[in-house]
Design a protein around this motif. Sequence first.
Motif, PDB file in Angstrom:
ATOM      1  N   ARG A   1       0.811  -1.209   0.000  1.00 50.07           N
ATOM      2  CA  ARG A   1       0.000   0.000   0.000  1.00 50.07           C
ATOM      3  C   ARG A   1       0.852   1.271   0.000  1.00 50.07           C
ATOM      4  O   ARG A   1       0.408   2.304  -0.513  1.00 50.07           O
ATOM      5  N   ASP A   2       2.063   1.206   0.540  1.00 51.45           N
ATOM      6  CA  ASP A   2       2.920   2.392   0.519  1.00 51.45           C
ATOM      7  C   ASP A   2       3.468   2.682  -0.868  1.00 51.45           C
ATOM      8  O   ASP A   2       3.907   3.801  -1.145  1.00 51.45           O
ATOM      9  N   ARG A   3       3.461   1.670  -1.742  1.00 56.57           N
ATOM     10  CA  ARG A   3       3.953   1.860  -3.104  1.00 56.57           C
ATOM     11  C   ARG A   3       2.843   2.291  -4.063  1.00 56.57           C
ATOM     12  O   ARG A   3       3.131   2.767  -5.160  1.00 56.57           O
ATOM     13  N   ILE A   4       1.609   2.060  -3.661  1.00 54.32           N
ATOM     14  CA  ILE A   4       0.473   2.373  -4.536  1.00 54.32           C
ATOM     15  C   ILE A   4       0.001   3.789  -4.223  1.00 54.32           C
ATOM     16  O   ILE A   4      -0.722   4.024  -3.262  1.00 54.32           O
ATOM     17  N   LYS A   5       0.431   4.733  -5.031  1.00 50.16           N
ATOM     18  CA  LYS A   5       0.173   6.145  -4.764  1.00 50.16           C
ATOM     19  C   LYS A   5      -1.146   6.581  -5.399  1.00 50.16           C
ATOM     20  O   LYS A   5      -1.181   7.213  -6.466  1.00 50.16           O
ATOM     21  N   VAL A   6      -2.234   6.195  -4.776  1.00 53.24           N
ATOM     22  CA  VAL A   6      -3.559   6.577  -5.244  1.00 53.24           C
ATOM     23  C   VAL A   6      -4.271   7.275  -4.090  1.00 53.24           C
ATOM     24  O   VAL A   6      -4.368   6.731  -2.988  1.00 53.24           O
ATOM     25  N   ALA A   7      -4.760   8.466  -4.331  1.00 57.37           N
ATOM     26  CA  ALA A   7      -5.447   9.223  -3.290  1.00 57.37           C
ATOM     27  C   ALA A   7      -6.756   8.532  -2.917  1.00 57.37           C
ATOM     28  O   ALA A   7      -7.436   7.966  -3.779  1.00 57.37           O
ATOM     29  N   PRO A   8      -7.111   8.556  -1.611  1.00 59.45           N
ATOM     30  CA  PRO A   8      -8.391   7.952  -1.207  1.00 59.45           C
ATOM     31  C   PRO A   8      -9.581   8.468  -2.012  1.00 59.45           C
ATOM     32  O   PRO A   8     -10.498   7.708  -2.326  1.00 59.45           O
ATOM     33  N   ALA A   9      -9.570   9.752  -2.358  1.00 59.92           N
ATOM     34  CA  ALA A   9     -10.675  10.313  -3.133  1.00 59.92           C
ATOM     35  C   ALA A   9     -10.795   9.644  -4.498  1.00 59.92           C
ATOM     36  O   ALA A   9     -11.908   9.478  -5.028  1.00 59.92           O
ATOM     37  N   ALA A  10      -9.657   9.229  -5.064  1.00 59.19           N
ATOM     38  CA  ALA A  10      -9.687   8.553  -6.366  1.00 59.19           C
ATOM     39  C   ALA A  10     -10.368   7.191  -6.247  1.00 59.19           C
ATOM     40  O   ALA A  10     -11.129   6.784  -7.138  1.00 59.19           O
ATOM     41  N   TRP A  11     -10.111   6.483  -5.141  1.00 61.52           N
ATOM     42  CA  TRP A  11     -10.781   5.201  -4.934  1.00 61.52           C
ATOM     43  C   TRP A  11     -12.285   5.404  -4.761  1.00 61.52           C
ATOM     44  O   TRP A  11     -13.089   4.571  -5.204  1.00 61.52           O
ATOM     45  N   VAL A  12     -12.671   6.491  -4.124  1.00 62.34           N
ATOM     46  CA  VAL A  12     -14.103   6.788  -3.975  1.00 62.34           C
ATOM     47  C   VAL A  12     -14.747   6.981  -5.345  1.00 62.34           C
ATOM     48  O   VAL A  12     -15.840   6.463  -5.621  1.00 62.34           O
ATOM     49  N   VAL A  13     -14.070   7.697  -6.226  1.00 63.86           N
ATOM     50  CA  VAL A  13     -14.594   7.936  -7.570  1.00 63.86           C
ATOM     51  C   VAL A  13     -14.701   6.620  -8.338  1.00 63.86           C
ATOM     52  O   VAL A  13     -15.722   6.344  -9.000  1.00 63.86           O
ATOM     53  N   VAL A  14     -13.664   5.793  -8.258  1.00 63.64           N
ATOM     54  CA  VAL A  14     -13.684   4.502  -8.959  1.00 63.64           C
ATOM     55  C   VAL A  14     -14.798   3.611  -8.409  1.00 63.64           C
ATOM     56  O   VAL A  14     -15.535   2.962  -9.165  1.00 63.64           O
ATOM     57  N   GLY A  15     -14.945   3.594  -7.083  1.00 65.79           N
ATOM     58  CA  GLY A  15     -15.998   2.794  -6.479  1.00 65.79           C
ATOM     59  C   GLY A  15     -17.376   3.261  -6.902  1.00 65.79           C
ATOM     60  O   GLY A  15     -18.260   2.440  -7.211  1.00 65.79           O
ATOM     61  N   ALA A  16     -17.587   4.580  -6.918  1.00 69.73           N
ATOM     62  CA  ALA A  16     -18.876   5.125  -7.344  1.00 69.73           C
ATOM     63  C   ALA A  16     -19.157   4.788  -8.805  1.00 69.73           C
ATOM     64  O   ALA A  16     -20.301   4.477  -9.179  1.00 69.73           O
ATOM     65  N   ALA A  17     -18.107   4.819  -9.637  1.00 67.25           N
ATOM     66  CA  ALA A  17     -18.282   4.471 -11.050  1.00 67.25           C
ATOM     67  C   ALA A  17     -18.659   3.000 -11.201  1.00 67.25           C
ATOM     68  O   ALA A  17     -19.545   2.644 -11.995  1.00 67.25           O
ATOM     69  N   GLY A  18     -17.997   2.119 -10.425  1.00 66.57           N
ATOM     70  CA  GLY A  18     -18.318   0.701 -10.492  1.00 66.57           C
ATOM     71  C   GLY A  18     -19.730   0.414 -10.027  1.00 66.57           C
ATOM     72  O   GLY A  18     -20.455  -0.397 -10.632  1.00 66.57           O
TER      73      GLY A  18
END
Length: 366
Positions: free
Chosen positions: A227-244
């Motif tokens: 997880r320390d290597r995966i530089k994705v902002a939490p907000a981006a995961w929220v957007v991806v989750g909402a899209a899915g």
Amino acid sequence: MSTTTRVRRYELDHLRVLSTLGVILLHTGAIVVVAERNSLPDFASAFNVGNLADSAGRFAVNCFFMTSGALLLDPVRRFVLRPQFLRVALPTLTWIVVYAIANIVLNDRGWRGVGGTLRDPLSLDPAELVRALLGGPAVYHLWFVYGLLGIYLTVPLWRALTDRPEPQRRHLLLLFLGLWAVADLVPRWGTFLLGDRFPVIYPMPLSAFPAGYVGLFVLGFVLSHYRDRIKVAPAAWVVVGAAGLTWTFVATWLAARAGDPDVFAAYDNLNPPVLLFSVAVFAFFAGRERGPGPAWPLVSRFSELSFRIYLVHALVLHTLRVATDLGTLVDDQPALGVPLIFVATVVISTVIAWVLDLVPALRRWA
């Protein structure tokens, strides 16, 4: 630097609680979805009340697989196959017996039994009963447990990868995930997106290995451990989750609206909509620290009871559906009935699980 820890993963406690609620939500919504699947529904319809609940819970099963992988493949955590296997298998066997008895009682009273190969146990001869138990799932929601137990048998193989030093471990895990994508996800996604226009690139058995939920199991470890290597902002995961989630809901509605015989394709756990949704939810929780402990002791307690709640909830939901006025309310006014039967199922299932856990002699077996 990778992140592993010997201490309790409190962020996964939160995820386990959310996933347990998600499973109950999707099974609640499925009551309406199945009943209304052939209604050619408009957007504002009973079908979409159930579809919204069903779609919103679809992340849950994938997150359970990924959470198990994040914990059991962690090289700093001890894994012994026999006790881990029995910790899941013994209560599952107990609940299979409970469901069989419950279905006998339900059938005797003129109600249908809980779905699965043991829906009507007394109609089966001994050979059919054995096939029903082994071929399963004995009860519809236990397919997850069958799959999880099968994956447990392969964990020593995957531990041989995760115990490797870096960078060899990372390279081998990425190789496996690449094989999973090529051998399983590409043909699955191609068929989902293009239908018969997608060419058959390779025949069985290559397309079946490495297959399905083993990939999710390993992916859960990779997303958590690195997880320390995966530089994705939490907000981006929220957007991806909402899209899915949106994709899952809209695709299912449009399929039902068009009278598509494969109306539930978007619900498949490994098709693009649900996989995007569930990976985003998992990464949002597993990819960040949630503080020194759960927000409330209730979160930790609910997490500890989550598997038992999973086992019992189908019986509670079904009984409320066929034997109480809530079932009629779900049929006649799903916008009101679905939330009420969902809350009732959560509360009753949690109370049953909590009471069983208070009896030391039952903790291992139920």
